[in-house]
Scaffold this motif. Structure first.
Motif, PDB file in Angstrom:
ATOM      1  N   LEU A  89      80.731  -5.114  68.507  1.00 18.72           N
ATOM      2  CA  LEU A  89      82.052  -4.507  68.632  1.00 18.72           C
ATOM      3  C   LEU A  89      82.597  -4.087  67.276  1.00 18.72           C
ATOM      4  N   TYR A  90      82.422  -4.943  66.277  1.00 17.65           N
ATOM      5  CA  TYR A  90      82.909  -4.602  64.936  1.00 17.65           C
ATOM      6  C   TYR A  90      82.232  -3.334  64.420  1.00 17.65           C
ATOM      7  N   ASN A  91      80.919  -3.259  64.551  1.00 16.74           N
ATOM      8  CA  ASN A  91      80.197  -2.114  64.002  1.00 16.74           C
ATOM      9  C   ASN A  91      80.475  -0.827  64.777  1.00 16.74           C
ATOM     10  N   ILE A  92      80.651  -0.921  66.092  1.00 13.12           N
ATOM     11  CA  ILE A  92      81.009   0.270  66.866  1.00 13.12           C
ATOM     12  C   ILE A  92      82.400   0.760  66.454  1.00 13.12           C
ATOM     13  N   ALA A  93      83.339  -0.180  66.298  1.00  6.08           N
ATOM     14  CA  ALA A  93      84.687   0.193  65.872  1.00  6.08           C
ATOM     15  C   ALA A  93      84.666   0.778  64.462  1.00  6.08           C
ATOM     16  N   ASP A  94      83.853   0.190  63.584  1.00  7.26           N
ATOM     17  CA  ASP A  94      83.721   0.701  62.224  1.00  7.26           C
ATOM     18  C   ASP A  94      83.170   2.118  62.233  1.00  7.26           C
ATOM     19  N   PHE A  95      82.161   2.354  63.060  1.00  2.45           N
ATOM     20  CA  PHE A  95      81.578   3.692  63.174  1.00  2.45           C
ATOM     21  C   PHE A  95      82.610   4.696  63.697  1.00  2.45           C
ATOM     22  N   ASN A 137      88.375  -8.048  66.186  1.00  2.00           N
ATOM     23  CA  ASN A 137      87.179  -7.418  65.624  1.00  2.00           C
ATOM     24  C   ASN A 137      87.253  -5.898  65.728  1.00  2.00           C
ATOM     25  N   CYS A 138      87.779  -5.404  66.839  1.00  2.00           N
ATOM     26  CA  CYS A 138      87.952  -3.952  66.977  1.00  2.00           C
ATOM     27  C   CYS A 138      88.953  -3.426  65.958  1.00  2.00           C
ATOM     28  N   LEU A 139      90.040  -4.155  65.764  1.00  4.89           N
ATOM     29  CA  LEU A 139      91.049  -3.756  64.781  1.00  4.89           C
ATOM     30  C   LEU A 139      90.477  -3.778  63.371  1.00  4.89           C
ATOM     31  N   LEU A 140      89.714  -4.820  63.065  1.00 12.46           N
ATOM     32  CA  LEU A 140      89.085  -4.934  61.749  1.00 12.46           C
ATOM     33  C   LEU A 140      88.122  -3.782  61.500  1.00 12.46           C
ATOM     34  N   GLY A 141      87.291  -3.466  62.494  1.00 14.09           N
ATOM     35  CA  GLY A 141      86.310  -2.409  62.323  1.00 14.09           C
ATOM     36  C   GLY A 141      86.937  -1.028  62.212  1.00 14.09           C
ATOM     37  N   VAL A 168      97.067  -8.995  56.965  1.00 14.81           N
ATOM     38  CA  VAL A 168      97.427  -9.859  58.085  1.00 14.81           C
ATOM     39  C   VAL A 168      96.207 -10.228  58.920  1.00 14.81           C
ATOM     40  N   ILE A 169      95.114  -9.481  58.787  1.00 14.69           N
ATOM     41  CA  ILE A 169      93.920  -9.748  59.593  1.00 14.69           C
ATOM     42  C   ILE A 169      93.320 -11.106  59.278  1.00 14.69           C
ATOM     43  N   VAL A 170      93.394 -11.537  58.032  1.00 15.18           N
ATOM     44  CA  VAL A 170      92.749 -12.798  57.617  1.00 15.18           C
ATOM     45  C   VAL A 170      93.288 -14.004  58.379  1.00 15.18           C
ATOM     46  N   PRO A 171      94.612 -14.257  58.393  1.00 17.77           N
ATOM     47  CA  PRO A 171      95.088 -15.421  59.172  1.00 17.77           C
ATOM     48  C   PRO A 171      94.849 -15.294  60.663  1.00 17.77           C
ATOM     49  N   LEU A 172      94.805 -14.066  61.189  1.00 17.42           N
ATOM     50  CA  LEU A 172      94.546 -13.896  62.620  1.00 17.42           C
ATOM     51  C   LEU A 172      93.168 -14.446  62.986  1.00 17.42           C
ATOM     52  N   PHE A 173      92.167 -14.167  62.175  1.00 15.67           N
ATOM     53  CA  PHE A 173      90.823 -14.680  62.442  1.00 15.67           C
ATOM     54  C   PHE A 173      90.761 -16.194  62.240  1.00 15.67           C
ATOM     55  N   MET A 174      91.453 -16.699  61.241  1.00 18.79           N
ATOM     56  CA  MET A 174      91.413 -18.141  60.960  1.00 18.79           C
ATOM     57  C   MET A 174      91.985 -18.961  62.101  1.00 18.79           C
ATOM     58  N   ASP A 186      89.334 -15.682  74.837  1.00 21.69           N
ATOM     59  CA  ASP A 186      88.233 -14.891  74.272  1.00 21.69           C
ATOM     60  C   ASP A 186      88.612 -13.447  73.982  1.00 21.69           C
ATOM     61  N   VAL A 187      89.716 -12.968  74.563  1.00 29.44           N
ATOM     62  CA  VAL A 187      90.101 -11.580  74.338  1.00 29.44           C
ATOM     63  C   VAL A 187      90.614 -11.357  72.915  1.00 29.44           C
ATOM     64  N   TYR A 188      91.120 -12.426  72.293  1.00 26.37           N
ATOM     65  CA  TYR A 188      91.689 -12.260  70.950  1.00 26.37           C
ATOM     66  C   TYR A 188      90.642 -11.871  69.906  1.00 26.37           C
TER      67      TYR A 188
END
Length: 475
Positions: free
Chosen positions: A354-360, A419-423, A388-394, A412-414
């Protein structure tokens, strides 16, 4: 045409050598003139109309080659970080019981963090070396030598897949990190060199290169999931996985050798040669031909690109803080169930695919939308908002947790959304400064600027990887 006086490139010039024979105006030339970066460039009314002619990119071959080179430049690193199940199997306390009998160890728990450090710190040194060599070694030498080094290391990694390392896990751990360091250094030398020469081409070529880098991550994630689904044994899966990487590296070598034979690429490589008869001095005056092997001037490059460079630095610093060290450690909250989604495929699908697809998608979007522009203050502001992404993942279900026991996002949706937002943000906000950089400097400094922008990117990865280790230990 032969009796005409040569056109001298000026600051921010978009000079292209006079076309010959049956050259036609290419569509990408018209496209580039309308780009935000091109709007910064003064119109060259004294330039004959003929200089705006160029061959067509037949069948988009040059675009596809740079896209493939983008895949090859980041694919080795992505293949290393995506093979999470394989490394955990090799570094676990029990490698005799198959994948189901793994027992966690400190080597496997913190492997992603140490892998990030070993891959980024040598890359900074290699990019400094690349800048020093940009006028001393041809791009062909730098690119082909990097590809052959990467191929050699990956062949060795492929051979070790079927070797039992249960009696020397620490040595295997150190050897793997050393291999990652060598591959990452060579990959960044490759990436910086290819991005440097792409600066002489229209913006669509730079965008193709950067989109290819994102596709490299997507391909590695797809290959990893396919191998997990098709191979019953971890080592069989890893063998097919690394053989896929070997094939792509060989393909990159063949396609790069084809590049100079295409009229479209020859035209723009000639443009780079004609626009750079000498290396500019610090004062901005062109040096004589005897200075062509000197180090490119850094001051005029930084004067034009320091904001863009810092934006690239911070984008990738934030991204590497959480990917893959934190994101790949986020487990499904229903992991105790027997569903393959929550046990086998959750991490490969959410943290990598998901991260790599979003990044692409984010990088590809820059082909149609280039907002904000290179001088806008909105761009660095958006980059800062990614913090703000860092604390969200933590606060997701990262395991194991030794200090911060609070899990705020218990669904699990979070991690899927995060990951989509990060990518997406990494792809879009990381690509814009990279394609703007070589376009806001004189053409004779375009290749060196590409290397400088790659340096900012890699420095951000190096700093972010150091913080990722701290974050993992704090959690």
């Amino acid at each position: 045409m032969d009796d005409a006086e040569p056109v001298q490139p000026s600051l921010n010039s978009s000079y292209i050598p006079t076309a010959h024979d049956n050259h036609q105006v290419s569509e990408d030339e018209d496209t580039e003139d309308q780009s935000p970066a091109a709007s910064l460039l003064p119109k060259q009314s004294s330039v004959p109309l003929a200089v705006h002619y160029s061959p067509e990119d037949s069948y988009c071959l040059v675009y596809l080659i740079f896209f493939l080179m983008g895949i090859g430049s980041l694919l080795p690193w992505n293949f290393f970080i995506t093979a999470k199940h394989y490394w955990h199997y090799k570094l676990s306390n029990n490698t005799h019981g198959g994948s189901g009998g793994e027992q966690r160890s400190d080597l496997s728990d913190y492997f992603e963090s140490y892998l990030a450090i070993s891959s980024t710190v040598p890359s900074v040194l290699c990019l400094i070396l690349n800048y020093l060599l940009v006028n001393r070694l041809s791009p062909k030498v730098r690119i082909l030598s990097s590809l052959f080094v990467i191929l050699l290391v990956f062949v060795g990694t492929t051979v070790l897949v079927k070797v039992d390392v249960s009696g020397c896990r620490v040595e295997f751990f150190i050897g793997t990190l050393a291999s990652v360091a060598v591959v990452s250094g060579a990959s960044n030398l490759l990436s910086g060199s290819v991005f440097g020469i792409s600066g002489h081409f229209p913006m669509r070529i730079s965008q193709a290169l950067i989109s290819g880098q994102a596709m490299g991550g997507t391909l590695s994630a797809v290959a990893s999931i396919a191998d997990l689904a098709l191979a019953k044994d971890v080592t069989d899966s890893a063998l097919a996985y690394f053989l896929t990487a070997d094939f792509f590296i060989l393909l990159c070598i063949v396609m790069y050798l084809l590049l100079p034979k295409l009229p479209y690429s020859r035209h723009y490589m000639l443009a780079a040669t004609c626009a750079s008869p000498g290396v500019m001095s610090e004062g901005g005056a062109a040096a004589g031909t005897g200075s062509t092997a000197s180090i490119p001037p850094l001051r005029p490059i930084l004067k034009k690109t320091w904001v863009l460079g810092l934006s690239v630095f911070y984008v990738f610093c934030i991204s590497i803080m959480v990917f893959p060290a934190v994101s790949s450690g986020i487990l499904s909250v229903n992991k105790d169930s027997s569903s393959p989604w929550t046990t086998t495929y959750f991490v490969p699908l959410t943290a990598f695919l998901l991260y790599n697809i979003a990044d692409f998608c984010g990088r590809q979007a820059t082909a149609w939308l280039q907002v904000p522009g290179p001088t806008s203050r909105v761009l660095p502001l958006l980059v800062l908002c990614r913090s703000v992404i860092v604390p969200l993942f933590m606060l997701c279900n990262y395991q194991p947790r030794n200090h911060i026991h609070t899990v705020l996002f218990t669904h699990d949706v979070y991690p899927v959304v995060f990951n989509c937002l990060l990518g997406l943000s990494n792809g879009y906000l990381g690509t814009l400064p990279m394609i703007y950089g070589p376009k806001v400097v004189p053409r004779e400094l375009a290749e060196a600027t590409g290397v400088v922008m790659s340096f900012f990117l890699t420095l951000g990865l190096a700093v972010g990887s150091a913080f990722s280790v701290l974050i993992v230990h704090c959690i």
